[in-house]
Structure formats: structure tokens, C-alpha cells
Write an enzyme that holds these catalytic residues in place. Structure first.
Site, short mmCIF file in Angstrom:
data_model
loop_
_atom_site.label_atom_id
_atom_site.label_comp_id
_atom_site.label_asym_id
_atom_site.label_seq_id
_atom_site.Cartn_x
_atom_site.Cartn_y
_atom_site.Cartn_z
N SER A 38 14.63 70.73 8.68
CA SER A 38 15.29 69.46 8.36
C SER A 38 16.41 69.57 7.33
CB SER A 38 14.27 68.42 7.90
OG SER A 38 13.79 68.73 6.62
N LYS A 76 14.02 67.15 0.97
CA LYS A 76 15.14 66.34 1.47
C LYS A 76 16.15 66.17 0.35
CE LYS A 76 12.75 65.29 5.22
NZ LYS A 76 12.83 66.16 6.33
#
Length: 180
Positions: A38, A76
Site C-alpha cells: 500500500s 500510511k
């Protein structure tokens, strides 16, 4: 007698060192391994990073937090901090109405063709139901926008779920150092 004293002294030194190391790891810094794609290409699956547990979190920092939808930790990038309004339009990020470049996405955007977009258009209200990032929360997104389970799907990240801020990568060895 002398050997016994030396052994006791060595044992005390080892215990003190263990307490100090444990304290540093628990309260200040901790190693972590990136799992998944991600954050690619910024961070790749298997990268090993050091996180700070005492750094102040700011917009565009990379953080590791307890996933609200899985029994694991996610890494993230913080896009919105408390009070921010977020909008993505034509692959351009707007925070509080101000246009922001995202240099960490440059490589991924170079691979796009024609009218392709790296990030679909959205407003904070459309994806979270809120106009602004709430107090003690963050809006996060992965750099691999098409393959990231982030705030667009799981909602805001609670400040209490943040384990730490990614400070630098120490593996693979040819990529040791700070991270864009």
C-alpha cells in the site's frame, strides 16, 4: 570471592542495560517491518523501518497504526490532521482549499497513460461523512493509491491507535536512510 563479585557486577550491568533498552524500545523508538504494497514505491513489502513513539505527527508524515479493521498494523501517509478539509480533484490534492503537490507520487504518475488518474476524485464528506478531520484523528492514504486500504475505506485513524512515526529505513541495506 573475587570471581563472585565480578559475576555479580556483570549481572547488574546486564540487568541495567536490559532495562534501559526495554525502556527505549517501549517509550521512544521501535523497529517495524512493512507488510504489503500500500505504500509502494515509497516503502516496499519487507522493508524494515525505525519508528519514533515521541515525534509529533504532521501532515505527510508516514505513520504506523493499529488497523481498525484487521488484527495487524498499517503504514500510511498522513494527509489530513485535525481541522483539515480534504479534496482530490483531477489527481490534485487540496487541503483546506490549498493545492498540494505530492512529490512522493511522481514516479507512479509517470506510469499513467492518457486520462488515467492515480487517485479517484473525492471529498472528505463523500468518503467519511464529515467536512473536517475530527479532533484527535487523522486522514491517511497509502502512496499506492489504487491498492491501499486507507481512510477512504476505513475512515479516520484515532490518534490513540498510532504506534509511531516512521523515521528511517534500515533494511534493505542499499536503501538505508530517510524516506521521502
Amino acid at each position: 570471592m573475587k570471581i563472585k563479585k565480578e559475576m555479580l557486577s556483570l549481572l547488574k550491568t546486564l540487568v541495567i542495560a536490559a532495562v534501559i533498552i526495554t525502556g527505549i524500545r517501549y517509550f521512544l523508538f521501535s523497529p517495524s517491518t512493512v507488510l504489503g504494497e500500500s505504500m509502494s514505491p515509497t516503502l516496499e513489502d519487507g522493508n524494515m523501518v525505525m519508528i519514533s513513539k515521541i515525534s509529533e505527527i504532521q501532515r505527510f508524515d508516514k505513520i504506523i497504526f493499529e488497523a481498525p479493521d484487521a488484527d495487524e498494523n498499517y503504514v500510511k501517509r498522513v494527509i489530513g490532521v485535525p481541522g483539515d478539509s480534504i479534496k482530490m480533484k483531477d489527481d490534485v490534492l487540496y487541503v483546506n482549499g490549498k493545492k498540494y503537490g505530492e512529490p512522493y507520487l511522481k514516479k507512479a504518475k509517470q506510469n499513467l497513460t492518457g486520462d488515467e488518474r492515480l487517485t479517484n476524485d473525492f471529498t472528505l464528506k463523500e468518503v467519511t461523512g464529515k467536512e473536517k478531520v475530527p479532533k484527535d484523528s487523522y486522514f491517511v492514504m497509502g502512496d499506492n493509491r489504487g491498492n491501499s486500504r486507507d481512510s477512504r475505506v476505513i475512515g479516520f485513524i484515532s490518534k490513540d491507535s498510532v504506534i509511531g512515526k516512521v523515521e528511517f529505513r534500515y533494511f534493505p541495506f542499499n536503501e538505508i536512510g530517510g524516506i521521502e
